[in-house]
Design an enzyme around this catalytic site. Structure first.
Site, PDB file in Angstrom:
ATOM      1  N   ASP A   1     -12.437   6.776   3.506  1.00 13.85           N
ATOM      2  CA  ASP A   1     -11.237   6.516   4.308  1.00 13.85           C
ATOM      3  C   ASP A   1     -10.801   5.043   4.218  1.00 13.85           C
ATOM      4  O   ASP A   1      -9.705   4.699   4.630  1.00 13.85           O
ATOM      5  CB  ASP A   1     -11.503   6.915   5.766  1.00 13.85           C
ATOM      6  CG  ASP A   1     -10.222   7.082   6.569  1.00 13.85           C
ATOM      7  OD1 ASP A   1      -9.142   7.042   5.953  1.00 13.85           O
ATOM      8  OD2 ASP A   1     -10.321   7.256   7.792  1.00 13.85           O
TER       9      ASP A   1
ATOM     10  N   GLU B   1      -9.642   3.479   1.771  1.00 14.24           N
ATOM     11  CA  GLU B   1      -9.110   3.630   0.410  1.00 14.24           C
ATOM     12  C   GLU B   1      -8.028   2.601   0.090  1.00 14.24           C
ATOM     13  O   GLU B   1      -7.815   2.258  -1.068  1.00 14.24           O
ATOM     14  CB  GLU B   1      -8.542   5.045   0.223  1.00 14.24           C
ATOM     15  CG  GLU B   1      -7.109   5.267   0.741  1.00 14.24           C
ATOM     16  CD  GLU B   1      -6.927   5.044   2.241  1.00 14.24           C
ATOM     17  OE1 GLU B   1      -7.939   5.149   2.981  1.00 14.24           O
ATOM     18  OE2 GLU B   1      -5.806   4.766   2.676  1.00 14.24           O
TER      19      GLU B   1
ATOM     20  N   LYS C   1       0.854  -1.200   0.000  1.00 11.02           N
ATOM     21  CA  LYS C   1       0.000   0.000   0.000  1.00 11.02           C
ATOM     22  C   LYS C   1       0.888   1.248   0.000  1.00 11.02           C
ATOM     23  O   LYS C   1       1.683   1.454   0.919  1.00 11.02           O
ATOM     24  CB  LYS C   1      -0.922  -0.007   1.228  1.00 11.02           C
ATOM     25  CG  LYS C   1      -1.753   1.278   1.400  1.00 11.02           C
ATOM     26  CD  LYS C   1      -2.746   1.160   2.566  1.00 11.02           C
ATOM     27  CE  LYS C   1      -3.450   2.492   2.845  1.00 11.02           C
ATOM     28  NZ  LYS C   1      -4.402   2.403   3.984  1.00 11.02           N
TER      29      LYS C   1
ATOM     30  N   ARG D   1      -7.770  -0.629   0.607  1.00 16.13           N
ATOM     31  CA  ARG D   1      -8.240  -1.875  -0.009  1.00 16.13           C
ATOM     32  C   ARG D   1      -8.620  -1.655  -1.467  1.00 16.13           C
ATOM     33  O   ARG D   1      -8.582  -2.584  -2.264  1.00 16.13           O
ATOM     34  CB  ARG D   1      -9.399  -2.443   0.828  1.00 16.13           C
ATOM     35  CG  ARG D   1     -10.647  -1.639   0.806  1.00 16.13           C
ATOM     36  CD  ARG D   1     -11.579  -2.033   1.950  1.00 16.13           C
ATOM     37  NE  ARG D   1     -11.100  -1.557   3.252  1.00 16.13           N
ATOM     38  CZ  ARG D   1     -11.646  -1.865   4.422  1.00 16.13           C
ATOM     39  NH1 ARG D   1     -12.706  -2.652   4.479  1.00 16.13           N
ATOM     40  NH2 ARG D   1     -11.148  -1.406   5.549  1.00 16.13           N
TER      41      ARG D   1
ATOM     42  N   LYS E   1     -10.554  12.491   8.021  1.00 19.26           N
ATOM     43  CA  LYS E   1     -10.138  12.039   9.351  1.00 19.26           C
ATOM     44  C   LYS E   1     -10.092  13.230  10.295  1.00 19.26           C
ATOM     45  O   LYS E   1      -9.696  14.329   9.876  1.00 19.26           O
ATOM     46  CB  LYS E   1      -8.729  11.441   9.278  1.00 19.26           C
ATOM     47  CG  LYS E   1      -8.621  10.057   8.699  1.00 19.26           C
ATOM     48  CD  LYS E   1      -7.158   9.586   8.734  1.00 19.26           C
ATOM     49  CE  LYS E   1      -6.965   8.252   8.040  1.00 19.26           C
ATOM     50  NZ  LYS E   1      -7.555   7.116   8.741  1.00 19.26           N
TER      51      LYS E   1
ATOM     52  N   ASP F   1      -2.923   9.957   3.888  1.00 20.13           N
ATOM     53  CA  ASP F   1      -4.328   9.561   3.958  1.00 20.13           C
ATOM     54  C   ASP F   1      -5.096  10.576   4.793  1.00 20.13           C
ATOM     55  O   ASP F   1      -5.097  10.512   6.022  1.00 20.13           O
ATOM     56  CB  ASP F   1      -4.432   8.151   4.576  1.00 20.13           C
ATOM     57  CG  ASP F   1      -5.873   7.645   4.607  1.00 20.13           C
ATOM     58  OD1 ASP F   1      -6.746   8.303   4.012  1.00 20.13           O
ATOM     59  OD2 ASP F   1      -6.106   6.576   5.214  1.00 20.13           O
TER      60      ASP F   1
ATOM     61  N   ASP G   1       1.168   6.071   5.846  1.00 22.48           N
ATOM     62  CA  ASP G   1       0.210   5.173   5.195  1.00 22.48           C
ATOM     63  C   ASP G   1       0.781   4.532   3.924  1.00 22.48           C
ATOM     64  O   ASP G   1       0.085   3.776   3.251  1.00 22.48           O
ATOM     65  CB  ASP G   1      -1.098   5.915   4.901  1.00 22.48           C
ATOM     66  CG  ASP G   1      -2.316   5.003   5.006  1.00 22.48           C
ATOM     67  OD1 ASP G   1      -2.187   3.935   5.635  1.00 22.48           O
ATOM     68  OD2 ASP G   1      -3.373   5.345   4.443  1.00 22.48           O
TER      69      ASP G   1
HETATM   70  N1  BES Z   1      -4.767   4.136   6.792  1.00 26.21           N
HETATM   71  C1  BES Z   1      -5.946   3.789   7.504  1.00 26.21           C
HETATM   72  C2  BES Z   1      -5.731   2.694   8.527  1.00 26.21           C
HETATM   73  C3  BES Z   1      -4.882   3.028   9.700  1.00 26.21           C
HETATM   74  C4  BES Z   1      -5.296   3.970  10.619  1.00 26.21           C
HETATM   75  C5  BES Z   1      -3.749   2.311   9.919  1.00 26.21           C
HETATM   76  C6  BES Z   1      -4.533   4.211  11.716  1.00 26.21           C
HETATM   77  C7  BES Z   1      -2.991   2.557  11.016  1.00 26.21           C
HETATM   78  C8  BES Z   1      -3.379   3.516  11.911  1.00 26.21           C
HETATM   79  C9  BES Z   1      -7.031   3.287   6.548  1.00 26.21           C
HETATM   80  O1  BES Z   1      -7.010   3.826   5.288  1.00 26.21           O
HETATM   81  C10 BES Z   1      -8.324   3.592   7.212  1.00 26.21           C
HETATM   82  O2  BES Z   1      -8.569   4.721   7.486  1.00 26.21           O
HETATM   83  N2  BES Z   1      -9.122   2.571   7.471  1.00 26.21           N
HETATM   84  C11 BES Z   1     -10.365   2.733   8.124  1.00 26.21           C
HETATM   85  C12 BES Z   1     -11.323   1.791   7.473  1.00 26.21           C
HETATM   86  C13 BES Z   1     -12.751   1.986   7.904  1.00 26.21           C
HETATM   87  C14 BES Z   1     -13.262   3.325   7.434  1.00 26.21           C
HETATM   88  C15 BES Z   1     -13.584   0.873   7.351  1.00 26.21           C
HETATM   89  C16 BES Z   1     -10.181   2.385   9.590  1.00 26.21           C
HETATM   90  O3  BES Z   1      -9.463   1.453   9.913  1.00 26.21           O
HETATM   91  O4  BES Z   1     -10.765   3.084  10.424  1.00 26.21           O
HETATM   92 ZN    ZN Z   2      -5.122   4.450   4.587  1.00 30.49          ZN
HETATM   93 ZN    ZN Z   3      -8.008   5.659   5.104  1.00 27.76          ZN
END
Ligand code: BES
Ligand code: ZN
Ligand code: ZN
Length: 467
Positions: A317, A319, A235, A321, A247, A240, A258
């Site tokens: 958010d 994104e 990734k 996947r 966020k 992000d 990220d």
């Molecule tokens: N980059 C984040 C995941 C992340 C956040 C990794 C904090 C490490 C620390 C990812 O893109 C994300 O925001 N995922 C969301 C998914 C949700 C909206 C389904 C998450 O994990 O809250």
């Molecule tokens: Zn992310």
């Molecule tokens: Zn995200």
């Protein structure tokens, strides 16, 4: 500067590494100069304890002592020798040979302890002058110095990439880093940029990255002509913001990391190429910024992926996947023998296992066993998570084939992994949901970017791919 071992020299300071339980017994075997000084200074072999024993003529230290603690203490942290190395004054040290209790490091732990020592010299000095690298180590006998140095160089690369802020590590610079690595090892790097993503049918990478000024792209690095096909997907979300589902500031603060998955697969690729492993290596990095502007993708949009599966966006958010999905489809089309993705994919993974463990998913039990086996010796902790089929329904409730952000948030890391698995097709597949960051400093691991899982994977490759 990437840390390396010091060249052997006559005036290196001999360092005794002393187990706590046998400290007194060992001191009894030592000359008064050493034993008396150690007792007077309360040296008991506690973990991280160091002591320099002055020479009788006052000319520099005669020898140095480092505590190796007890087994129970060592179980609570990684890189025991590093804890001592960080405290030693600058100089060149050479480990005492074992046998008489003067070197408690078991042979099986020696290479990872050396790795830890060298990593104490890592500095992220791009923006300010860093303190001197500190104590240097002569490669102990029996240690493959080049192999350890290669693990160190890979980890330093990963850390530098993660630590560099998004303004200086956007998709352009991430591409440049991949190209530099390709050049160093005679690999090829091909890039599909911006509009070409649409022409080449990589629509979700484009959709996520199109709102940013830095253009979205897919980086495709290839190396090696013979052997099993190994494809790594990382990734590369260089920042992000969360997109329109912005966020909050507290969650956005660290999001330069990220692209930690791409930084880690580049580190792993470096290990593989430096070792000359007989594999056909491919590294795919969707490099984008998840930004906000008038043309940003929206909640409620339905995207059609490369694979043809439609995806309802319920949260911009989620994104990672999306960009990984198209890269995984492309990877699968090439029928790799093993396909591995690494990504800072979910906050849920962090809630589940914290920052230290790298949770991973594996379609083949044998691969999971191989990684679990190398994890300990490589001091690279991992934990297997399940591709739990009954949760498939959670990712398919809406008006499209798939939902990128299931409501409720149950099992967030698992549902993200199941989402990715849809796109990995029939490939033998592993996925690592890493954090990529050390929140508070530990020996050999300063606060900041960190590689997770790469050394465990590297050490398991011979078993997994019959090399
Ligand atoms: N980059 C984040 C995941 C992340 C956040 C990794 C904090 C490490 C620390 C990812 O893109 C994300 O925001 N995922 C969301 C998914 C949700 C909206 C389904 C998450 O994990 O809250
Ligand atoms: Zn992310
Ligand atoms: Zn995200």
């Amino acid at each position: 500067m990437t840390p390396v071992f010091a060249a052997p020299c006559d005036n290196a300071i001999v360092l005794y590494v002393i187990d706590q339980a046998s400290c007194e017994t060992w001191l009894q075997t030592q000359p008064d100069q050493v034993a008396g000084w150690a007792r007077a200074n309360g040296f008991k072999g506690a973990i991280g304890q160091v002591l320099l024993v002055p020479a009788s003529d006052g000319n520099g230290p005669a020898v140095a002592l480092a505590g190796y603690g007890s087994a129970a203490q060592r179980a609570r942290q990684r890189f025991t020798l590093a804890a001592a190395a960080e405290k030693l004054p600058e100089g060149i040290y050479t480990l005492a040979s074992g046998g008489d209790g003067g070197n408690a490091i078991p042979e099986t732990a020696l290479e990872q302890e050396c790795f830890g020592w060298l990593m104490t010299q890592y500095r992220f000095d791009r923006y300010k002058e860093a303190k001197a690298p500190g104590a240097a180590l002569v490669a102990p006998e029996g240690v493959d110095a080049k192999a350890v140095e290669s693990l160190v160089a890979a980890e330093c690369l990963t850390r530098d990439l993660i630590n560099t802020p998004a303004a200086d590590m956007g998709p352009d610079q991430l591409q440049a880093a991949a190209e530099d690595l390709a050049r160093e090892f005679g690999a090829t790097a091909q890039v599909t940029l911006d509009q070409d993503l649409l022409e080449q049918n990589l629509p979700m990478i484009h959709a996520v990255g199109r709102a940013a000024t830095a253009r979205p792209r897919l980086i495709d690095l290839r190396w090696g002509d013979n052997g099993p096909k190994l494809t790594l997907v990382g990734k590369g979300v260089c920042f992000d913001t969360g997109g329109l589902n912005l966020k909050p500031g507290s969650s956005m603060g660290l999001m330069k990391k990220d692209m930690g998955g791409s930084a880690t697969v580049l580190g792993l690729a470096r290990m593989i190429m430096a070792a000359g492993l007989p594999v056909q290596l491919r590294v795919l990095i969707p490099a984008v910024e998840n930004a906000v502007s008038g043309n940003a993708f929206r909640p409620g949009d339905v995207l059609t992926s490369r694979k043809g599966l439609t995806v309802e966006i319920n949260n911009t958010d989620a994104e990672g996947r999306l960009v990984l999905a198209d890269a995984l489809t492309l990877a699968d089309e090439d029928t790799p023998d093993l396909l591995i993705s690494m990504a800072t994919l979910t906050g849920a993974a962090r809630v589940a296992v914290g920052p230290d463990l790298a949770p991973f998913y594996a379609s083949a039990d044998a691969d999971a066993a191989a990684i679990t086996g190398t994890s300990g010796p490589m001091a690279d902790p991992v934990w297997r998570m399940p591709f739990h089929d009954p949760y498939e329904t959670m990712i398919e409730p809406g008006i499209a084939d798939l939902d990128n952000a299931p409501a409720g948030g149950f099992a967030g890391s698992i549902t993200a992994a199941l989402f990715l698995r849809r796109f990995a097709g029939n490939s033998r597949y592993m996925h690592f949901d890493i954090y990529g960051w050390t929140p508070s400093a530990a020996p050999a691991r300063p606060k900041g970017g960190v590689g997770q899982g790469a050394r465990a994977i590297f050490a398991a490759l011979p078993e997994m791919l019959n090399l």
